[in-house]
Design a protein around this motif. Sequence first.
Motif, short mmCIF file in Angstrom:
data_model
loop_
_atom_site.label_atom_id
_atom_site.label_comp_id
_atom_site.label_asym_id
_atom_site.label_seq_id
_atom_site.Cartn_x
_atom_site.Cartn_y
_atom_site.Cartn_z
N UNK A 66 -13.09 17.85 24.92
CA UNK A 66 -13.19 16.70 24.03
C UNK A 66 -11.96 16.69 23.13
N UNK A 67 -11.31 15.54 23.08
CA UNK A 67 -10.12 15.42 22.24
C UNK A 67 -10.29 14.25 21.29
N UNK A 68 -9.87 14.45 20.08
CA UNK A 68 -9.93 13.41 19.07
C UNK A 68 -8.61 12.66 19.06
N UNK A 69 -8.68 11.35 19.15
CA UNK A 69 -7.48 10.52 19.13
C UNK A 69 -7.22 10.10 17.70
N UNK A 70 -6.02 10.38 17.21
CA UNK A 70 -5.63 9.99 15.87
C UNK A 70 -4.63 8.85 16.00
N UNK A 71 -4.98 7.72 15.42
CA UNK A 71 -4.12 6.54 15.48
C UNK A 71 -3.18 6.57 14.29
N UNK A 72 -1.88 6.51 14.55
CA UNK A 72 -0.87 6.48 13.50
C UNK A 72 -0.35 5.06 13.42
N UNK A 73 -0.48 4.41 12.26
CA UNK A 73 -0.06 3.02 12.16
C UNK A 73 1.46 2.87 12.25
N UNK A 74 1.88 1.70 12.74
CA UNK A 74 3.31 1.40 12.84
C UNK A 74 3.89 0.83 11.55
N UNK A 75 3.04 0.54 10.59
CA UNK A 75 3.52 -0.04 9.34
C UNK A 75 4.31 0.98 8.56
N UNK A 76 5.32 0.53 7.80
CA UNK A 76 6.13 1.48 7.03
C UNK A 76 5.31 2.13 5.91
N UNK A 77 5.71 3.35 5.58
CA UNK A 77 5.08 4.05 4.48
C UNK A 77 5.52 3.45 3.16
N UNK A 78 4.72 3.64 2.14
CA UNK A 78 5.08 3.20 0.79
C UNK A 78 6.28 4.01 0.32
N UNK A 79 7.37 3.37 -0.12
CA UNK A 79 8.56 4.11 -0.55
C UNK A 79 8.29 5.07 -1.70
N UNK A 80 7.27 4.79 -2.52
CA UNK A 80 6.95 5.69 -3.63
C UNK A 80 6.45 7.05 -3.14
N UNK A 81 5.98 7.06 -1.92
CA UNK A 81 5.52 8.32 -1.33
C UNK A 81 6.67 9.32 -1.24
N UNK A 82 7.88 8.82 -1.01
CA UNK A 82 9.05 9.67 -0.81
C UNK A 82 9.90 9.81 -2.06
N UNK A 83 9.46 9.26 -3.18
CA UNK A 83 10.21 9.33 -4.44
C UNK A 83 10.41 10.79 -4.84
N UNK A 84 11.63 11.15 -5.12
CA UNK A 84 12.04 12.51 -5.52
C UNK A 84 11.83 13.56 -4.43
N UNK A 85 11.71 13.15 -3.19
CA UNK A 85 11.57 14.11 -2.10
C UNK A 85 12.95 14.41 -1.52
N UNK A 86 13.15 15.63 -1.08
CA UNK A 86 14.42 16.03 -0.46
C UNK A 86 14.21 16.21 1.03
N UNK A 87 15.17 15.76 1.80
CA UNK A 87 15.21 16.08 3.22
C UNK A 87 16.01 17.36 3.32
N UNK A 88 15.35 18.44 3.53
CA UNK A 88 15.99 19.75 3.50
C UNK A 88 17.16 19.80 4.48
N UNK A 89 18.31 20.20 3.95
CA UNK A 89 19.50 20.33 4.77
C UNK A 89 20.28 19.03 4.93
#
Length: 98
Positions: A66-89
């Motif tokens: 049995x496998x659970x299917x996780x649907x990931x939406x194609x809509x863009x993420x809220x930009x505030x989610x990434x506020x002050x986040x670093x892309x390491x490297x």
Amino acid sequence: MTSSEIVELRRALGRLRQCVGGLRTRYGDVAAVQRLANDIERLDIDATELVDLDSTPRQREAPRIEREVVVVPDTPYDPQLWHDADDEGLGGHRSHRT
């Protein structure tokens, strides 16, 4: 396993039982002898399972999982989610090049 292999395996297990019986006579029912006797019993159980496998039809397909299917939406993420986040490297989410 062929029938001759099963017969030979059963003979070998019988000889091992005799040897462990001799060890039990010499050393008594110490832990090492008990472990050897348990190992022989386990081998006998496994050999019986192999005999049973030969007498039952084999299943060719893999077991169903049995496998659970996780649907990931194609809509863009809220930009505030990434506020002050670093892309390491990579120098941060927003590069400040001049």
